[in-house]
Design a protein around this motif. Structure first.
Motif, PDB file in Angstrom:
ATOM      1  N   VAL A 100       0.868  -1.175   0.000  1.00  0.00           N
ATOM      2  CA  VAL A 100       0.000   0.000   0.000  1.00  0.00           C
ATOM      3  C   VAL A 100       0.905   1.225   0.000  1.00  0.00           C
ATOM      4  CG1 VAL A 100      -1.792   1.285   1.203  1.00  0.00           C
ATOM      5  CG2 VAL A 100      -1.802  -1.213   1.275  1.00  0.00           C
ATOM      6  N   VAL A 101       0.691   2.098  -0.982  1.00  0.00           N
ATOM      7  CA  VAL A 101       1.480   3.317  -1.111  1.00  0.00           C
ATOM      8  C   VAL A 101       0.560   4.496  -0.815  1.00  0.00           C
ATOM      9  CG1 VAL A 101       3.020   4.659  -2.575  1.00  0.00           C
ATOM     10  CG2 VAL A 101       2.847   2.183  -2.897  1.00  0.00           C
ATOM     11  N   ILE A 102       0.966   5.316   0.155  1.00  0.00           N
ATOM     12  CA  ILE A 102       0.131   6.419   0.636  1.00  0.00           C
ATOM     13  C   ILE A 102       0.854   7.745   0.426  1.00  0.00           C
ATOM     14  CG2 ILE A 102      -1.125   7.362   2.624  1.00  0.00           C
ATOM     15  CD1 ILE A 102      -0.621   4.508   3.936  1.00  0.00           C
ATOM     16  N   GLY A 103       0.124   8.748  -0.015  1.00  0.00           N
ATOM     17  CA  GLY A 103       0.621  10.120  -0.039  1.00  0.00           C
ATOM     18  C   GLY A 103      -0.270  10.968   0.843  1.00  0.00           C
ATOM     19  N   ALA A 104       0.291  11.593   1.860  1.00  0.00           N
ATOM     20  CA  ALA A 104      -0.526  12.386   2.786  1.00  0.00           C
ATOM     21  C   ALA A 104       0.286  13.557   3.311  1.00  0.00           C
ATOM     22  CB  ALA A 104      -1.015  11.530   3.955  1.00  0.00           C
ATOM     23  N   ASP A 105      -0.312  14.735   3.304  1.00  0.00           N
ATOM     24  CA  ASP A 105       0.366  15.904   3.858  1.00  0.00           C
ATOM     25  C   ASP A 105      -0.627  16.850   4.508  1.00  0.00           C
ATOM     26  OD1 ASP A 105       3.281  16.144   3.748  1.00  0.00           O
ATOM     27  OD2 ASP A 105       3.037  15.747   1.608  1.00  0.00           O
ATOM     28  N   GLN A 106      -0.144  17.522   5.556  1.00  0.00           N
ATOM     29  CA  GLN A 106      -0.920  18.501   6.298  1.00  0.00           C
ATOM     30  C   GLN A 106      -0.155  19.824   6.254  1.00  0.00           C
ATOM     31  OE1 GLN A 106      -2.250  16.999  10.065  1.00  0.00           O
ATOM     32  NE2 GLN A 106      -2.806  19.009  10.857  1.00  0.00           N
ATOM     33  N   LEU A 107      -0.118  20.412   5.056  1.00  0.00           N
ATOM     34  CA  LEU A 107       0.676  21.614   4.846  1.00  0.00           C
ATOM     35  C   LEU A 107       0.115  22.835   5.574  1.00  0.00           C
ATOM     36  CD1 LEU A 107       1.561  21.269   1.054  1.00  0.00           C
ATOM     37  CD2 LEU A 107       2.996  20.749   3.025  1.00  0.00           C
ATOM     38  N   SER A 108      -1.165  22.783   5.935  1.00  0.00           N
ATOM     39  CA  SER A 108      -1.763  23.933   6.635  1.00  0.00           C
ATOM     40  C   SER A 108      -1.038  24.247   7.939  1.00  0.00           C
ATOM     41  CB  SER A 108      -3.245  23.665   6.919  1.00  0.00           C
ATOM     42  OG  SER A 108      -3.397  22.566   7.811  1.00  0.00           O
ATOM     43  N   SER A 109      -0.387  23.251   8.519  1.00  0.00           N
ATOM     44  CA  SER A 109       0.334  23.455   9.777  1.00  0.00           C
ATOM     45  C   SER A 109       1.646  24.209   9.583  1.00  0.00           C
ATOM     46  CB  SER A 109       0.630  22.100  10.436  1.00  0.00           C
ATOM     47  OG  SER A 109      -0.556  21.430  10.769  1.00  0.00           O
ATOM     48  N   PHE A 110       2.096  24.317   8.327  1.00  0.00           N
ATOM     49  CA  PHE A 110       3.404  24.911   8.057  1.00  0.00           C
ATOM     50  C   PHE A 110       3.325  26.088   7.088  1.00  0.00           C
ATOM     51  CE2 PHE A 110       4.088  20.568   9.379  1.00  0.00           C
ATOM     52  CZ  PHE A 110       5.062  20.706  10.356  1.00  0.00           C
ATOM     53  N   VAL A 111       2.137  26.602   6.889  1.00  0.00           N
ATOM     54  CA  VAL A 111       1.930  27.766   6.028  1.00  0.00           C
ATOM     55  C   VAL A 111       1.941  29.035   6.871  1.00  0.00           C
ATOM     56  CG1 VAL A 111       0.207  28.959   4.607  1.00  0.00           C
ATOM     57  CG2 VAL A 111       0.651  26.531   4.230  1.00  0.00           C
ATOM     58  N   ASP A 112       2.544  30.082   6.340  1.00  0.00           N
ATOM     59  CA  ASP A 112       2.417  31.411   6.939  1.00  0.00           C
ATOM     60  C   ASP A 112       1.129  32.018   6.407  1.00  0.00           C
ATOM     61  OD1 ASP A 112       2.494  34.027   7.738  1.00  0.00           O
ATOM     62  OD2 ASP A 112       4.516  34.449   6.985  1.00  0.00           O
ATOM     63  N   TRP A 113       0.104  32.031   7.241  1.00  0.00           N
ATOM     64  CA  TRP A 113      -1.218  32.470   6.787  1.00  0.00           C
ATOM     65  C   TRP A 113      -1.324  33.978   6.629  1.00  0.00           C
ATOM     66  CZ3 TRP A 113      -4.231  29.249   4.423  1.00  0.00           C
ATOM     67  CH2 TRP A 113      -4.101  27.874   4.686  1.00  0.00           C
ATOM     68  N   ASN A 114      -0.214  34.665   6.807  1.00  0.00           N
ATOM     69  CA  ASN A 114      -0.164  36.099   6.504  1.00  0.00           C
ATOM     70  C   ASN A 114       0.611  36.389   5.222  1.00  0.00           C
ATOM     71  OD1 ASN A 114      -1.551  37.176   8.880  1.00  0.00           O
ATOM     72  ND2 ASN A 114       0.206  36.410  10.046  1.00  0.00           N
ATOM     73  N   ASP A 115       1.134  35.334   4.579  1.00  0.00           N
ATOM     74  CA  ASP A 115       1.884  35.485   3.330  1.00  0.00           C
ATOM     75  C   ASP A 115       0.957  35.161   2.162  1.00  0.00           C
ATOM     76  OD1 ASP A 115       3.602  35.512   1.191  1.00  0.00           O
ATOM     77  OD2 ASP A 115       4.826  33.819   1.869  1.00  0.00           O
ATOM     78  N   ARG A 116       0.469  36.185   1.493  1.00  0.00           N
ATOM     79  CA  ARG A 116      -0.544  35.964   0.457  1.00  0.00           C
ATOM     80  C   ARG A 116       0.014  35.249  -0.763  1.00  0.00           C
ATOM     81  NH1 ARG A 116      -2.263  40.719  -3.475  1.00  0.00           N
ATOM     82  NH2 ARG A 116      -0.228  41.374  -4.242  1.00  0.00           N
ATOM     83  N   ARG A 117       1.328  35.236  -0.925  1.00  0.00           N
ATOM     84  CA  ARG A 117       1.929  34.550  -2.077  1.00  0.00           C
ATOM     85  C   ARG A 117       1.864  33.044  -1.931  1.00  0.00           C
ATOM     86  NH1 ARG A 117       7.758  36.903  -1.624  1.00  0.00           N
ATOM     87  NH2 ARG A 117       7.214  36.288   0.520  1.00  0.00           N
ATOM     88  N   SER A 118       1.948  32.543  -0.695  1.00  0.00           N
ATOM     89  CA  SER A 118       1.998  31.095  -0.494  1.00  0.00           C
ATOM     90  C   SER A 118       0.746  30.517   0.156  1.00  0.00           C
ATOM     91  CB  SER A 118       3.219  30.719   0.348  1.00  0.00           C
ATOM     92  OG  SER A 118       3.143  31.298   1.639  1.00  0.00           O
ATOM     93  N   CYS A 119       0.069  31.292   1.009  1.00  0.00           N
ATOM     94  CA  CYS A 119      -1.036  30.707   1.767  1.00  0.00           C
ATOM     95  C   CYS A 119      -2.218  30.325   0.880  1.00  0.00           C
ATOM     96  CB  CYS A 119      -1.480  31.644   2.883  1.00  0.00           C
ATOM     97  SG  CYS A 119      -2.444  33.083   2.360  1.00  0.00           S
ATOM     98  N   ILE A 120      -2.295  30.906  -0.303  1.00  0.00           N
ATOM     99  CA  ILE A 120      -3.405  30.608  -1.209  1.00  0.00           C
ATOM    100  C   ILE A 120      -3.259  29.247  -1.886  1.00  0.00           C
ATOM    101  CG2 ILE A 120      -3.809  33.049  -1.677  1.00  0.00           C
ATOM    102  CD1 ILE A 120      -2.330  32.652  -4.365  1.00  0.00           C
ATOM    103  N   LEU A 121      -2.068  28.653  -1.818  1.00  0.00           N
ATOM    104  CA  LEU A 121      -1.749  27.493  -2.642  1.00  0.00           C
ATOM    105  C   LEU A 121      -2.060  26.150  -2.005  1.00  0.00           C
ATOM    106  CD1 LEU A 121       1.760  28.638  -3.920  1.00  0.00           C
ATOM    107  CD2 LEU A 121      -0.414  28.813  -5.141  1.00  0.00           C
TER     108      LEU A 121
END
Length: 335
Positions: free
Chosen positions: A142-163
């Protein structure tokens, strides 16, 4: 006791699964946090909304749910699974989350480990698992891809937080001595360009005692040079896919579906144009989920199967690309 060796030459694809959190963060809601708009985000990325993990979600749980779904589709007994590979850059436990997934599944006979390659992670994990199966020692993986990027986003950086968003997908694959539906692959890394996309260590200095200093653990938010990452993707991904098609004696006309890492709709369209693959064959769910890193490719495959797009014996060209910088491509036949 002599180790069991299977007589096998190929890999078949037996099931898919996925999971996304319930919380939906729309462009309109992000616009209340940073100076942006729905039109601005959609026109530049193709993203309308993304899923954000609640306080009860984590990579282990998301990966488990996606894996269980894939195992059920494959109609497997969990005790027959030999290998679990979790592609993630945001583990629930930095020492590894795959063993926790193994335990939650009850797959006590499976060896389980994490693989970190960011947005290339799932593809690299799929290639890794397929080679274990072809080697003859393992039968089911079983091959799994999983990520929780919301925990590592700067939610005040409009260039990256939208992605970025959160999610997981999984594939159940099996060794066979009758055929090989894992047709071919290529993988590349260029560490010289690695600074374009990072989730860096914080480097917070502290002292234990006297003159013995150390760096306290922790990570800074995601840092990205979006322009350079875009240029990298639209140049390198078509090259590696064309090379793979040539090596496997496949023309782009024989490809039923192009499944790329879901990073930016303009990247997807540009790669398809360079390969002369029509837009209707380019699968995209970026609008709903954003960039879920290692989760994007299996999440897209599972959705396309549920929607009766990907069918038995369809030829899928796929590519993952991102931090490292790393990129790769694989050509598979579903089933």
């Amino acid at each position: 006791m002599e180790e069991k060796k299977f007589n096998q030459i190929g890999v078949s694809f037996k099931g898919s699964g996925s999971y996304v959190p319930d919380q939906i963060l729309t462009n309109q809601k992000i616009s209340k946090k940073v100076d942006t708009s729905d039109e601005w985000i959609k026109s530049r990325t193709g993203i309308s909304e993304r899923r954000i993990s609640s306080l009860g979600d984590n990579v282990t749980d998301m990966g488990y749910k996606a894996a269980l779904n894939a195992i059920e589709k494959a109609n497997w007994d969990v005790n027959t699974i030999d290998l679990i590979v979790l592609a993630t850059s945001t583990p629930h436990d930095l020492f590894g989350s795959a063993p926790s997934i193994q335990a939650k599944l009850g797959a006590s006979n499976a060896v389980a480990f994490d693989l970190t390659a960011a947005c290339s992670g799932f593809l690299f994990a799929l290639i890794t698992a397929s080679q274990f199966l072809k080697g003859g020692n393992f039968k089911r993986a079983v091959v799994i891809g999983a990520d929780q990027l919301s925990s590592f986003v700067d939610w005040n950086d409009r260039r990256s937080c939208i992605l970025f968003g959160d999610g997981a997908g999984a594939l159940a694959i099996e060794a066979t001595n009758e055929f090989d539906n894992f047709i071919g692959f290529n993988m590349r890394t260029d560490g010289e360009r690695g600074s374009f996309l990072n989730l860096p260590f914080k480097n917070d200095r502290d002292s234990i005692i006297d003159n013995i200093d150390f760096l306290r653990g922790g990570f800074s938010p995601i840092q990205m040079n979006g322009q350079e990452v875009y240029k990298f993707a639209v140049k390198e991904v078509p090259i590696i896919l064309k090379k793979l098609l040539k090596e496997t004696n496949y023309s782009s006309e024989r490809v039923d579906w192009l499944v790329l890492h879901q990073a930016n709709q303009r990247i997807l369209d540009s790669v398809g144009d360079k390969l002369k693959i029509p837009r209707e064959k380019i699968l995209s769910n970026l609008e709903k989920y954003g960039n879920t890193s290692a989760g994007t490719i299996p999440l897209m495959i599972d959705e396309a199967i549920k929607n009766n797009k990907i069918k038995q014996n369809d030829i899928i060209a796929t590519s993952g690309f991102g931090a490292g910088l790393s990129w790769g491509a694989a050509l598979i036949k579903w089933g």
